[in-house]
Design a protein around this motif. Structure first.
Motif, PDB file in Angstrom:
ATOM      1  N   SER A   1       0.830  -1.210   0.000  1.00  0.00           N
ATOM      2  CA  SER A   1       0.000   0.000   0.000  1.00  0.00           C
ATOM      3  C   SER A   1       0.862   1.257   0.000  1.00  0.00           C
ATOM      4  CB  SER A   1      -0.924   0.005   1.220  1.00  0.00           C
ATOM      5  OG  SER A   1      -1.893  -1.012   1.134  1.00  0.00           O
ATOM      6  N   LEU A   2       1.948   1.213   0.770  1.00  0.00           N
ATOM      7  CA  LEU A   2       2.851   2.363   0.808  1.00  0.00           C
ATOM      8  C   LEU A   2       3.502   2.609  -0.550  1.00  0.00           C
ATOM      9  CD1 LEU A   2       4.808   2.309   4.196  1.00  0.00           C
ATOM     10  CD2 LEU A   2       3.458   4.182   3.243  1.00  0.00           C
ATOM     11  N   LEU A   3       3.957   1.538  -1.192  1.00  0.00           N
ATOM     12  CA  LEU A   3       4.579   1.679  -2.505  1.00  0.00           C
ATOM     13  C   LEU A   3       3.564   2.168  -3.537  1.00  0.00           C
ATOM     14  CD1 LEU A   3       6.892  -1.483  -2.602  1.00  0.00           C
ATOM     15  CD2 LEU A   3       7.574   0.911  -2.344  1.00  0.00           C
ATOM     16  N   ALA A   4       2.334   1.683  -3.428  1.00  0.00           N
ATOM     17  CA  ALA A   4       1.286   2.164  -4.335  1.00  0.00           C
ATOM     18  C   ALA A   4       1.047   3.654  -4.126  1.00  0.00           C
ATOM     19  CB  ALA A   4      -0.004   1.378  -4.101  1.00  0.00           C
ATOM     20  N   CYS A   5       1.079   4.073  -2.858  1.00  0.00           N
ATOM     21  CA  CYS A   5       0.945   5.496  -2.528  1.00  0.00           C
ATOM     22  C   CYS A   5       2.062   6.297  -3.190  1.00  0.00           C
ATOM     23  CB  CYS A   5       0.984   5.662  -1.013  1.00  0.00           C
ATOM     24  SG  CYS A   5       0.892   7.362  -0.441  1.00  0.00           S
ATOM     25  N   GLY A   6       3.308   5.810  -3.088  1.00  0.00           N
ATOM     26  CA  GLY A   6       4.431   6.505  -3.685  1.00  0.00           C
ATOM     27  C   GLY A   6       4.355   6.525  -5.198  1.00  0.00           C
ATOM     28  N   PHE A   7       4.004   5.389  -5.804  1.00  0.00           N
ATOM     29  CA  PHE A   7       3.964   5.307  -7.266  1.00  0.00           C
ATOM     30  C   PHE A   7       2.806   6.098  -7.871  1.00  0.00           C
ATOM     31  CE2 PHE A   7       7.113   1.993  -6.846  1.00  0.00           C
ATOM     32  CZ  PHE A   7       7.853   2.125  -8.018  1.00  0.00           C
ATOM     33  N   THR A   8       1.834   6.462  -7.043  1.00  0.00           N
ATOM     34  CA  THR A   8       0.789   7.356  -7.531  1.00  0.00           C
ATOM     35  C   THR A   8       1.406   8.669  -8.014  1.00  0.00           C
ATOM     36  OG1 THR A   8      -0.789   6.402  -5.965  1.00  0.00           O
ATOM     37  CG2 THR A   8      -1.392   8.488  -6.948  1.00  0.00           C
ATOM     38  N   GLY A   9       2.523   9.073  -7.393  1.00  0.00           N
ATOM     39  CA  GLY A   9       3.208  10.289  -7.823  1.00  0.00           C
ATOM     40  C   GLY A   9       3.624  10.229  -9.278  1.00  0.00           C
ATOM     41  N   LEU A  10       4.113   9.065  -9.730  1.00  0.00           N
ATOM     42  CA  LEU A  10       4.492   8.908 -11.135  1.00  0.00           C
ATOM     43  C   LEU A  10       3.263   8.980 -12.030  1.00  0.00           C
ATOM     44  CD1 LEU A  10       6.723   8.300 -13.208  1.00  0.00           C
ATOM     45  CD2 LEU A  10       6.294   5.870 -12.804  1.00  0.00           C
ATOM     46  N   THR A  11       2.163   8.369 -11.596  1.00  0.00           N
ATOM     47  CA  THR A  11       0.971   8.320 -12.440  1.00  0.00           C
ATOM     48  C   THR A  11       0.314   9.684 -12.617  1.00  0.00           C
ATOM     49  OG1 THR A  11      -0.636   7.859 -10.661  1.00  0.00           O
ATOM     50  CG2 THR A  11       0.565   5.977 -11.591  1.00  0.00           C
ATOM     51  N   VAL A  12       0.472  10.582 -11.636  1.00  0.00           N
ATOM     52  CA  VAL A  12      -0.149  11.911 -11.752  1.00  0.00           C
ATOM     53  C   VAL A  12       0.841  12.961 -12.251  1.00  0.00           C
ATOM     54  CG1 VAL A  12      -1.750  11.386  -9.882  1.00  0.00           C
ATOM     55  CG2 VAL A  12       0.363  12.608  -9.357  1.00  0.00           C
ATOM     56  N   SER A  13       2.069  12.548 -12.542  1.00  0.00           N
ATOM     57  CA  SER A  13       3.141  13.500 -12.812  1.00  0.00           C
ATOM     58  C   SER A  13       2.823  14.487 -13.934  1.00  0.00           C
ATOM     59  CB  SER A  13       4.448  12.762 -13.117  1.00  0.00           C
ATOM     60  OG  SER A  13       4.305  11.928 -14.255  1.00  0.00           O
ATOM     61  N   MET A  14       2.223  14.002 -15.030  1.00  0.00           N
ATOM     62  CA  MET A  14       2.006  14.864 -16.186  1.00  0.00           C
ATOM     63  C   MET A  14       0.573  15.344 -16.326  1.00  0.00           C
ATOM     64  SD  MET A  14       4.702  15.718 -17.596  1.00  0.00           S
ATOM     65  CE  MET A  14       3.866  16.567 -18.945  1.00  0.00           C
ATOM     66  N   LEU A  15      -0.307  14.981 -15.396  1.00  0.00           N
ATOM     67  CA  LEU A  15      -1.714  15.330 -15.567  1.00  0.00           C
ATOM     68  C   LEU A  15      -1.925  16.846 -15.560  1.00  0.00           C
ATOM     69  CD1 LEU A  15      -3.413  12.583 -13.356  1.00  0.00           C
ATOM     70  CD2 LEU A  15      -2.765  12.511 -15.783  1.00  0.00           C
ATOM     71  N   TRP A  16      -1.350  17.521 -14.589  1.00  0.00           N
ATOM     72  CA  TRP A  16      -1.522  18.982 -14.482  1.00  0.00           C
ATOM     73  C   TRP A  16      -0.707  19.715 -15.550  1.00  0.00           C
ATOM     74  CZ3 TRP A  16      -3.943  21.637 -10.040  1.00  0.00           C
ATOM     75  CH2 TRP A  16      -3.830  23.036 -10.086  1.00  0.00           C
ATOM     76  N   PRO A  17       0.630  19.559 -15.603  1.00  0.00           N
ATOM     77  CA  PRO A  17       1.387  20.300 -16.623  1.00  0.00           C
ATOM     78  C   PRO A  17       1.044  19.866 -18.043  1.00  0.00           C
ATOM     79  CG  PRO A  17       2.805  18.725 -15.500  1.00  0.00           C
ATOM     80  CD  PRO A  17       1.519  18.771 -14.732  1.00  0.00           C
ATOM     81  N   GLY A  18       0.675  18.590 -18.244  1.00  0.00           N
ATOM     82  CA  GLY A  18       0.315  18.132 -19.582  1.00  0.00           C
ATOM     83  C   GLY A  18      -0.950  18.803 -20.083  1.00  0.00           C
ATOM     84  N   THR A  19      -1.930  18.941 -19.202  1.00  0.00           N
ATOM     85  CA  THR A  19      -3.173  19.615 -19.591  1.00  0.00           C
ATOM     86  C   THR A  19      -2.930  21.086 -19.873  1.00  0.00           C
ATOM     87  OG1 THR A  19      -4.417  18.070 -18.192  1.00  0.00           O
ATOM     88  CG2 THR A  19      -5.552  20.056 -18.900  1.00  0.00           C
ATOM     89  N   ILE A  20      -2.088  21.724 -19.066  1.00  0.00           N
ATOM     90  CA  ILE A  20      -1.749  23.125 -19.302  1.00  0.00           C
ATOM     91  C   ILE A  20      -1.027  23.278 -20.639  1.00  0.00           C
ATOM     92  CG2 ILE A  20      -0.221  24.989 -18.538  1.00  0.00           C
ATOM     93  CD1 ILE A  20      -1.003  24.386 -15.705  1.00  0.00           C
TER      94      ILE A  20
END
Length: 430
Positions: A307-326
């Motif tokens: 669960s902890l690793l999944a929490c950390g790897f969520t950072g990679l999955t959301v990395s481009m969502l905000w700047p990519g949309t901008i």
């Protein structure tokens, strides 16, 4: 025109912009790191703590609505220095008010509002300022700029956690006072670096025109979901690790919010280096699917380390969502001006407030439900662990909605030979 200061170049301005996002990371992540302290020392409930997150991003959302006008009226230099000044003041108040005032929660709220004003200005002003600098490929520059939010978050988590471990949690108030150095130094820096003028009003794309474009409206929904996907985990990961998974604060912060920030920064850095070779929309779809998987793993996998690793790897999955949309929005509307950035930031902050806020309210409701707590006991979970998992589970709604919107954008782009690429610009801005 961009006025030049002797001995300083656009690269120095860009370094100030990157530091601005480090300040934003301090604003958004320092207080949540102290949630366990506030809960144990001052007896604040999960609902009260979630309201701190909510007020932070609702304040930023309000500032987003008029920050563009401030930049257009007084210039980027005045807007950025004001952002640094209010961020510094808010951090000072965070270290002082909850300690000297009997009403700890009110002191926490006041300080949050003040540094959130700085955060709102940073969001709206720094990205368009960077876009106007002649620094090469805009999409890569934007990804690199936003990566510094992640590096800032990682450093804040690491140094703050080490401080509490080496010294004592009762000295928590030293942390916001120490972090004040960063916005103060950057404020002074922006007195001297060259800055750009805002796009003249007669050249800007009117907001009314932007709001008639269905893909722009979908991009605003994606911005909302991106903010919620990112902040639901980053704001609650420290408390989720310690109270929800039962690990130590030191290990929880390192494998939770710190790993989250490092992987989010890595994703943005890699895209900044190689993004010109990738189909951005396809990357966003893949990352969103992975985000959903990570959310579900945090909730349903019983092993704390997974669960902890999944929490950390969520950072990679959301990395481009905000700047990519901008980047997509700015490529399609290169003359949208600061008003367009303000609207994107406003919807992003709406998600930043809604995601963790809803998660906190659900966590409190679930943990106080006797029937659910009884079922959780049979599964080896206490009330707080069940509540936090329930809050994260509800947060899965946002990446699911985001995935639907991304497919809708791709469907509308199919008639175009170059979907969502800067070369398909009609006449817009970032």
């Amino acid at each position: 025109m961009i006025e030049m200061k002797k001995g300083l170049s656009y690269k120095h301005t860009f370094s100030g912009c990157m530091t601005g996002f480090v300040v934003q990371a301090i604003n958004n992540n320092l207080a949540p790191l102290l949630f366990v302290v506030f809960q144990d020392e001052f007896g604040l409930s999960l609902s009260l703590l979630s309201s701190v997150i909510l007020v932070n991003f609702l304040t930023q959302l309000c500032v987003d609505a008029f920050a563009g006008k401030i930049a257009d009226r007084f210039g980027f230099r005045a807007a950025v220095t004001a952002a640094m000044a209010t961020s510094a003041l808010g951090l000072v108040l965070l270290g002082v008010l909850p300690v000297v005032w009997d009403n700890t929660f009110a002191g926490l709220m006041i300080s949050t509002v003040v540094f959130a004003i700085g955060g709102g200005l940073i969001e709206v002003v720094v990205s368009p300022l960077t876009e106007l600098l002649p620094l090469g490929e805009k999409k890569s520059t934007m990804a690199l700029l936003h990566s510094f939010y992640c590096w800032g978050q990682a450093v804040v988590v690491l140094l703050s956690t080490l401080f509490i471990r080496i010294f004592d949690a009762s000295l928590w108030y030293v942390l916001p006072l120490a972090w004040t150095v960063v916005p103060v130094a950057n404020m002074i820096w922006f007195f001297f670096v060259p800055v750009a003028d805002a796009i003249p009003e007669e050249k800007r794309t009117p907001l009314a025109s932007l709001l008639k474009d269905r893909r722009f409206l979908l991009a605003l929904v994606v911005m909302t979901c991106a903010g919620a996907c990112e902040l639901t985990v980053s704001q609650w990961s420290s408390l989720f690790a310690e109270k929800g998974l039962g690990v130590s604060k030191f290990l929880g912060d390192l494998l939770g919010p710190c790993l989250f920030a490092l992987l989010m920064g890595t994703g943005r850095l890699v895209f900044g280096l190689f993004g010109s070779r990738l189909n951005l929309l396809r990357v966003l779809k893949i990352l969103t699917v992975c985000c959903i998987v990570c959310y579900l793993a945090m909730v349903f996998v019983p092993q704390p380390i997974v669960s902890l690793l999944a929490c950390g790897f969520t950072g990679l999955t959301v990395s481009m969502l905000w700047p990519g949309t901008i980047s997509n929005t700015s490529a399609r509307f290169p003359y949208g001006g600061t008003a367009m950035f303000g609207l994107c930031a406003l919807f992003g902050d709406l998600g930043c407030a809604a995601g963790p806020g809803i998660a906190g309210l659900v966590a409190d409701a679930v943990s106080s439900n006797a029937d659910l707590v009884s079922v959780a006991a049979d599964l080896g979970l206490n009330a707080e662990q069940l509540g936090l998992r329930g809050g994260i589970l509800v947060g899965t709604f946002f990446p699911i909605l985001q995935l639907i919107c991304l497919f809708a954008i791709g469907f509308m782009d199919k008639p175009s030979a170059t979907p969502l690429q800067p070369t398909s610009i009609q006449g817009a801005k970032n």
